[in-house]
Design an enzyme around this catalytic site. Structure first.
Site, PDB file in Angstrom:
ATOM      1  N   GLU A 467       0.831  -1.217   0.000  1.00 31.58           N
ATOM      2  CA  GLU A 467       0.000   0.000   0.000  1.00 31.58           C
ATOM      3  C   GLU A 467       0.862   1.262   0.000  1.00 31.58           C
ATOM      4  O   GLU A 467       0.503   2.273  -0.601  1.00 31.58           O
ATOM      5  CB  GLU A 467      -0.959  -0.010   1.188  1.00 31.58           C
ATOM      6  N   HIS A 473       3.612   6.358  -5.361  1.00 32.95           N
ATOM      7  CA  HIS A 473       3.252   6.678  -6.748  1.00 32.95           C
ATOM      8  C   HIS A 473       2.405   7.958  -6.772  1.00 32.95           C
ATOM      9  O   HIS A 473       2.566   8.819  -7.647  1.00 32.95           O
ATOM     10  CB  HIS A 473       2.462   5.498  -7.326  1.00 32.95           C
TER      11      HIS A 473
END
Length: 682
Positions: A467, A473
């Site tokens: 996660e 990202h």
């Protein structure tokens, strides 16, 4: 070039989210946006600044209003909040479809694309415009009015059904519990699981122990409970949730909802000129055709099934030695854990004391600091909605660039699973400043007890890294354009690349030294335990591979083969896929699809294959670190610059090739899974 001025978004004020005010506030915002859009499209000479920028402003404002509501609905569910949330779903769906079918708005964007300005826009802006025009077509902008109305109706129904599916799974999960007064009934359960069961009883003002279907409780029983009847009872309760079977048969049944979702998805795809929903799904993904996806999955299955059957045969032989006549589905984890202990003298439970959550989190931050040059700093003074939540600032060269909320422990009224969501997206504001991104990470680990702090299994450590990879990202993007910033605009079958990539450091000796330390002594993971853990890394990895392929093939074939039948036999297809790739025989009462939220309530319909697709990319990307050194700063910065910073501004295959120097190969994944021998790997 001077650094841009970074601006903080207004962080969510959770205490001000009142269920009775959510819908009126949302409607006010949507109506204001409608009026602004009507004015924007009056300008015949649309430009980025007069159209795209104001549209991004509105998208961002809506996201920051709705995201905390959606988040609270998942992590602090209540009747009032659920009612308010579900009351807004049709409004959001209608608004979204209105935008997507607004011909004047489409033509205004098309004007930018065909104008001389388009060539002067930067790469991210061009990709944003291109994606937006594609999405207009996928929203039915080309349809006749009658078909547009039908599309709008379908979209609204799909949104409501997905939410109802999710509600049913949560309610079914919470409806079941088992109260036990004797520790003898829980023989085999480790101390940490007993402490958790005691805590669950205490929170209900009961003596003894309470088992629930929250994953930490379920996992402990399936893995360690010596009583096969208890395992069977819990397996049945868990695997019949929201179905026509099990202890609450028919009460929260998702059977009709699944049929309706399939029918409406197909209708939507046909309206837009696609052959099946699978074809429609791939319009925004890396994979080019259903045939390519099925060939990919079947090829992986072919390479893995024989290994998986061999692993299962070994498990059955071991269970017989232990006195078992058969190995039923509820026995697999139990005997697998015993076999793992016999073969490698190691168990997840033995490792847990070395992975206190606080140590893992700090160690994970050290790992990403060495790879990407960022640091995380905890903030204690922030508005929260629960004492478990922690908040961190992300810094680069001493300057704050993003922030993240982490809500890691299972509790009542919290949806199961683990996910990353965004609150604010990095983008350029009207004043030229750059808005800092903000992320949410949610997990469901066993919380601290009176006896010890929160301790993680190694599997949970991997989940946390996964996660956090998504969050990186989102947070480390250098793209300033809303539609393609962070995870926005990233093809769904590439979005799992950073998350699966980061998991690799959970298995590296140098990284493990950073993320482990006994909760009482601080002693790092001993060398003998580390060696055993690494030796056991690929234990039953082929069985795990085919299990994921079972889900992926079921999902994709379901959406590819469904042809509008009145009552499509979903379970028959599930069993057909299982006959081909599964090695564990599922009992007749198993209703896995009824709680398969990824595809029926999440964004993974005809896209669950993305996990395996991206795993190939992630394993191959990591192999560059294996070649250059797992903490090689140069390779880390290359991954940062080529993948994490670029968001959705370029095609994922182009970004991967830029990082790796060539297209991806499947070999690294098979090698990491122990399915392809080291010597054969290239």
């Amino acid at each position: 070039m001077t650094d841009p001025v970074l601006s903080d978004p207004q962080l969510p004020t959770f205490s001000s989210i009142s269920p009775d005010r959510i819908k009126p506030e949302l409607l006010e915002l949507l109506n204001s946006n409608r009026q602004r859009i009507a004015k924007l499209v009056e300008n015949p000479e649309a430009t980025w600044d007069t159209l795209a920028q104001p549209m991004d402003d509105m998208s961002d404002q809506l996201n920051q209003m709705w995201s905390p509501v959606s988040h609270l609905n998942s992590v602090l569910n209540s009747d009032a909040l659920r009612e308010a949330y579900n009351g807004c779903i049709p409004e959001l769906s209608q608004y979204s479809t209105e935008i997507g079918q607004n011909r004047s708005l489409y033509e205004a964007y098309a004007h930018i694309k065909s104008s001389g300005e388009f060539q002067r826009l930067n790469e991210a802006q061009q990709k944003s415009i291109t994606n937006i025009l594609r999405d207009f077509h996928l929203a039915g902008v080309d349809l006749a009015d009658e078909k547009k109305a039908k599309y709008k109706e379908i979209s609204q129904q799909l949104a409501e059904l997905g939410s109802k599916f999710s509600d049913n799974v949560l309610d079914a999960t919470q409806a079941w519990s088992k109260h036990l007064t004797s520790e003898e009934a829980l023989k085999g359960l480790p101390k940490s699981a007993l402490a958790g069961a005691r805590q669950a009883a205490k929170s209900r003002n009961l003596e003894g122990y309470v088992l629930t279907l929250d994953f930490p409780s379920y996992y402990a029983v399936m893995t360690y409970a010596e009583d096969p009847e208890l395992r069977r009872e819990m397996y049945e309760a868990y695997n019949t949730r929201a179905s026509d079977q099990g202890p609450h048969a028919g009460r929260y049944d998702n059977s009709r909802i699944m049929q309706d979702l399939l029918r409406l998805r197909r209708e939507k795809a046909l309206l837009l000129g696609f052959e099946t929903f699978a074809h429609y799904s791939l319009a925004t993904k890396m994979a080019q055709s259903p045939e390519e996806v099925l060939e990919f999955l079947n090829d992986l299955a072919e390479k893995s099934v024989m290994h998986a059957r061999k692993e299962f045969a070994e498990l059955e032989a071991f269970a017989r030695e232990q006195g078992a006549d058969t190995v039923d589905a509820w026995d697999v984890s139990y005997y697998a854990e015993k076999l793992k202990q016999e073969r490698y003298a190691i168990s997840e439970e033995e490792l847990k004391p070395y992975f206190p959550a606080a140590k893992v989190i700090n160690g994970m931050f050290t790992v990403v600091e060495r790879l990407f040059g960022i640091t995380l700093e905890e903030v204690s003074d922030f508005e929260t909605y629960h004492p478990d939540v922690r908040y961190f600032r992300v810094k680069e060269d001493g300057r704050e660039i993003a922030s993240i909320y982490m809500d890691l422990y299972a509790r009542e009224n919290k949806r199961g699973g683990a996910w990353m969501a965004d609150y604010a997206v990095r983008r350029r504001l009207d004043n030229g400043h750059i808005q800092k991104p903000v992320a949410f990470i949610t997990c469901n680990f066993a919380p601290a007890t009176d006896e010890h702090p929160a301790l993680l299994t190694h599997n949970e450590v991997t989940t946390l890294f996964h996660e956090f990879g998504h969050a990186l990202h989102h947070m480390l993007t250098q793209v300033d354009c809303y539609e393609v910033s962070g995870i926005n605009g990233v093809a769904w079958d590439a979005v799992e690349l950073p998350s699966q990539f980061l998991e690799n450091w959970c298995w590296e000796e140098e990284a493990l030294a950073m993320i482990s330390g006994h909760y009482e002594t601080g002693e790092p993971l001993p060398k003998d335990l580390l060696d055993k853990m690494l030796a056991a890394k690929n234990f039953q990895s082929a069985m795990m591979m085919v299990r994921q392929l079972e889900f992926a093939l079921f999902d994709f074939r379901l959406h590819h083969e469904y042809a509008g039948e009145e009552n499509f036999d979903i379970l028959a297809l599930m069993n057909e896929v299982r006959d081909k790739v599964a090695v564990i025989k599922a009992p007749a009462f198993n209703r896995f699809p009824h709680s398969f939220s990824h595809i029926f309530a999440g964004g993974y319909a005809a896209g669950y294959y993305s996990y395996k697709w991206a795993e190939v990319l992630a394993a191959d990307a990591f192999s560059k670190f294996e070649e250059n050194g797992v903490f090689d700063a140069k390779t880390g910065r290359e991954f940062l610059h080529c993948i994490l910073e670029k968001g959705g501004s370029r095609e994922p295959m182009d970004l991967f090739v830029e990082f790796r120097g060539r297209p991806p190969k499947v070999d690294a994944l098979l090698r990491h899974s122990g399915i392809l021998p080291e010597a054969v790997a290239s």
